[in-house]
Design a protein around this motif. Structure first.
Motif, short mmCIF file in Angstrom:
data_model
loop_
_atom_site.label_atom_id
_atom_site.label_comp_id
_atom_site.label_asym_id
_atom_site.label_seq_id
_atom_site.Cartn_x
_atom_site.Cartn_y
_atom_site.Cartn_z
N ASP A 230 5.11 23.50 0.34
CA ASP A 230 5.37 22.81 -0.92
C ASP A 230 6.82 22.38 -1.04
OD1 ASP A 230 6.17 25.48 -1.05
OD2 ASP A 230 5.78 25.65 -3.20
N VAL A 231 7.73 23.23 -0.55
CA VAL A 231 9.16 22.90 -0.59
C VAL A 231 9.46 21.76 0.38
CG1 VAL A 231 11.52 23.78 -0.40
CG2 VAL A 231 9.69 25.28 -1.22
N PHE A 232 8.89 21.83 1.58
CA PHE A 232 9.13 20.77 2.57
C PHE A 232 8.62 19.42 2.07
CE2 PHE A 232 9.60 24.08 6.00
CZ PHE A 232 10.85 23.68 6.40
N VAL A 233 7.46 19.41 1.46
CA VAL A 233 6.93 18.15 0.93
C VAL A 233 7.88 17.61 -0.14
CG1 VAL A 233 5.08 17.15 -0.47
CG2 VAL A 233 4.52 18.64 1.45
N TYR A 361 19.42 33.28 0.33
CA TYR A 361 19.15 32.00 -0.34
C TYR A 361 17.69 31.66 -0.07
CZ TYR A 361 24.25 31.34 -0.51
OH TYR A 361 25.60 31.49 -0.74
N ARG A 362 16.92 31.42 -1.11
CA ARG A 362 15.52 31.02 -0.94
C ARG A 362 15.27 29.72 -1.70
NH1 ARG A 362 11.48 33.93 1.58
NH2 ARG A 362 10.65 31.81 1.51
N LEU A 363 15.01 28.65 -0.95
CA LEU A 363 14.69 27.38 -1.58
C LEU A 363 13.24 27.44 -2.08
CD1 LEU A 363 16.24 24.67 0.78
CD2 LEU A 363 17.21 25.74 -1.25
N LEU A 364 13.07 27.30 -3.39
CA LEU A 364 11.75 27.38 -4.01
C LEU A 364 11.67 26.37 -5.14
CD1 LEU A 364 11.55 31.27 -4.23
CD2 LEU A 364 10.15 29.85 -2.72
N LEU A 365 10.49 25.82 -5.36
CA LEU A 365 10.29 24.94 -6.49
C LEU A 365 10.24 25.77 -7.77
CD1 LEU A 365 7.58 22.49 -5.08
CD2 LEU A 365 10.08 22.35 -4.95
#
Length: 445
Positions: A230-233, A361-365
């Motif tokens: 979901d993050v990559f999209v 660090y966590r990239l999340l929507l």
């Protein structure tokens, strides 16, 4: 000479000096610069803007050319806790040259805007941007100005650098990598990159991991889907819709990409790719940006290509502020190295771990997520966080995890008793049981 004449002469000298300085910092000429010119330009930038830039080399190419990286940030020379690390890599394939030009133009744009443009200033205050204009300078020097041929694509040893990284799905190990690839792998171990993109040519599309598959659970509907799909999209879509034309999906009129982005494996399988390696072993989310139909377009087209990509390049950097960041602290309140920070429901092939500062660090929507944090000698910690969209504030949500030490048995407990003491206790217990049984028998009479 009168005092007024002296004053006018001083003023004239100052104006002339200012004009010379301004002539230097005018926009970088939009053309193809060879490796010597690029090195000279980057060196001059680092000297003239030393308060917010820093130049370093991550290694050398086969022919001995430096792989120069320019950092742009309020804190250019060292990592600061809470400031995420971002990188752009260009010219991995030597004959795909648009990315190289775009990154040099981006450097020029950022250096001119820092301190005068509010967006650029806020951006470089909140992130360290590392730019490697050319990962394959040998290939560039050997390439020809042609849209479709492969001359210069490979490095001096004839290897495709985007097929040369260790691959989790094909079992490739860290051996036999080209020196340019080794340099990037080492780079990932020295900087905790959060977000990245590598720039290519030959199509106009944003591609995201996975590029490969072994037919396992990641293979879904002809795509190889990662736990952070979901993050990559979102990342690929952000670049596409910020680009002037990419979101049309059929810029090159050969393949149609809905909304201008695609899963890498769905497009075509690729083993040993850099974006998968970044994600799986560097905990850095990287996508691949194809920026031009023609791999080596005429210089007359470079102005239009820059205008197409400028806003997208900036918008993508800003996505480094998605999700949550912070530190993991041990029972003593000390930053914990190598603690695992897991988002429940996202079974990453390699666990996210903290750096020497205890940072994660966590990239999340935006949404609600449950985290499980673990460290040797400590009780696992589970917490649920509501994560907002941090991009508009130029900062992800900051949250520190405080761990508690595991409770250890006391010195007098059963588990720590000696074998002799355990046998004595057992004998006593059996004797008491026999006495109780004897008493019961006597009572029956």
């Amino acid at each position: 000479m009168s005092v007024n004449s002296d004053s006018r002469m001083v003023l004239f000298t100052l104006v002339w000096t200012l004009q010379m300085l301004l002539s230097f910092i005018q926009c970088l000429e939009l053309r193809y610069h060879n490796s010597v010119e690029v090195e000279k330009y980057l060196t001059e930038i680092s000297q003239n803007y030393s308060d917010f830039t820093h130049l370093y080399s991550i290694g050398k190419s086969v022919e001995g050319r430096d792989l120069w990286v320019l950092v742009l940030s309020k804190y250019p020379k060292e990592h600061r806790i809470g400031i995420p690390e971002f990188k752009y890599v260009g010219n991995m394939h030597g004959n795909e040259v648009v990315g190289r030009v775009m990154l040099l133009q981006l450097i020029d744009y950022l250096t001119q805007g820092y301190g005068s443009d509010s967006f650029v200033t806020r951006l470089l205050t909140s992130v360290r941007v590392h730019i490697l204009p050319s990962m394959n300078p040998d290939g560039f020097e050997a390439s020809e100005r042609d849209c479709y041929n492969t001359v210069g694509r490979y490095n001096k040893n004839g290897q495709d650098l985007n097929r040369n990284f260790p691959d989790a799905f094909s079992g490739n190990e860290e051996q036999g990598q080209e020196v340019e690839v080794q340099a990037v792998m080492k780079w990932l171990k020295t900087e905790m990159f959060v977000l990245s993109a590598n720039l290519h040519g030959g199509a106009v599309v944003a591609s995201y991991p996975y590029d490969n598959s072994n037919g396992g659970s990641e293979l879904q509907n002809d795509a190889s889907v990662s736990p952070d799909n979901d993050v990559f999209v979102h990342l690929a879509k952000t670049y596409s819709i910020s680009h002037a034309r990419m979101f049309y999906g059929n810029v090159c009129n050969d393949v149609n990409f809905p909304l201008g982005f695609t899963n890498g494996f769905y497009w075509y399988a690729l083993a040993g790719g850099m974006q998968d390696y970044n994600y799986l072993w560097g905990w850095c989310l990287e996508i691949t940006l194809e920026l031009s139909c023609c791999k080596f377009p005429p210089e007359s087209e470079l102005r239009g290509l820059w205008e197409d990509n400028r806003a997208a390049l900036l918008a993508y950097i800003k996505q480094v502020h998605l999700g949550v960041k912070g530190q993991v602290l041990d029972a003593n309140g000390t930053p914990a190295l190598n603690a695992e920070v897991k988002v429940m429901g996202r079974n990453n092939l390699t666990p996210y771990r903290t750096n020497m500062n205890g940072e994660y660090y966590r990239l999340l929507l935006p949404g609600k997520y449950t985290f499980r944090v673990s460290l040797a000698g400590h009780e696992p910690l589970t917490e649920t966080l509501s994560i907002p969209n941090g991009t508009e504030q130029f900062s992800a949500l900051t949250h520190n995890f405080q761990l508690r030490a595991l409770e250890t048995p006391s010195s007098g407990s059963q588990s720590s008793a000696s074998p002799e003491l355990k046998q004595y206790r057992y004998s006593c217990t059996m004797l008491v049981a026999q006495l109780i049984l004897l008493a019961c028998l006597l009572c029956s009479f």
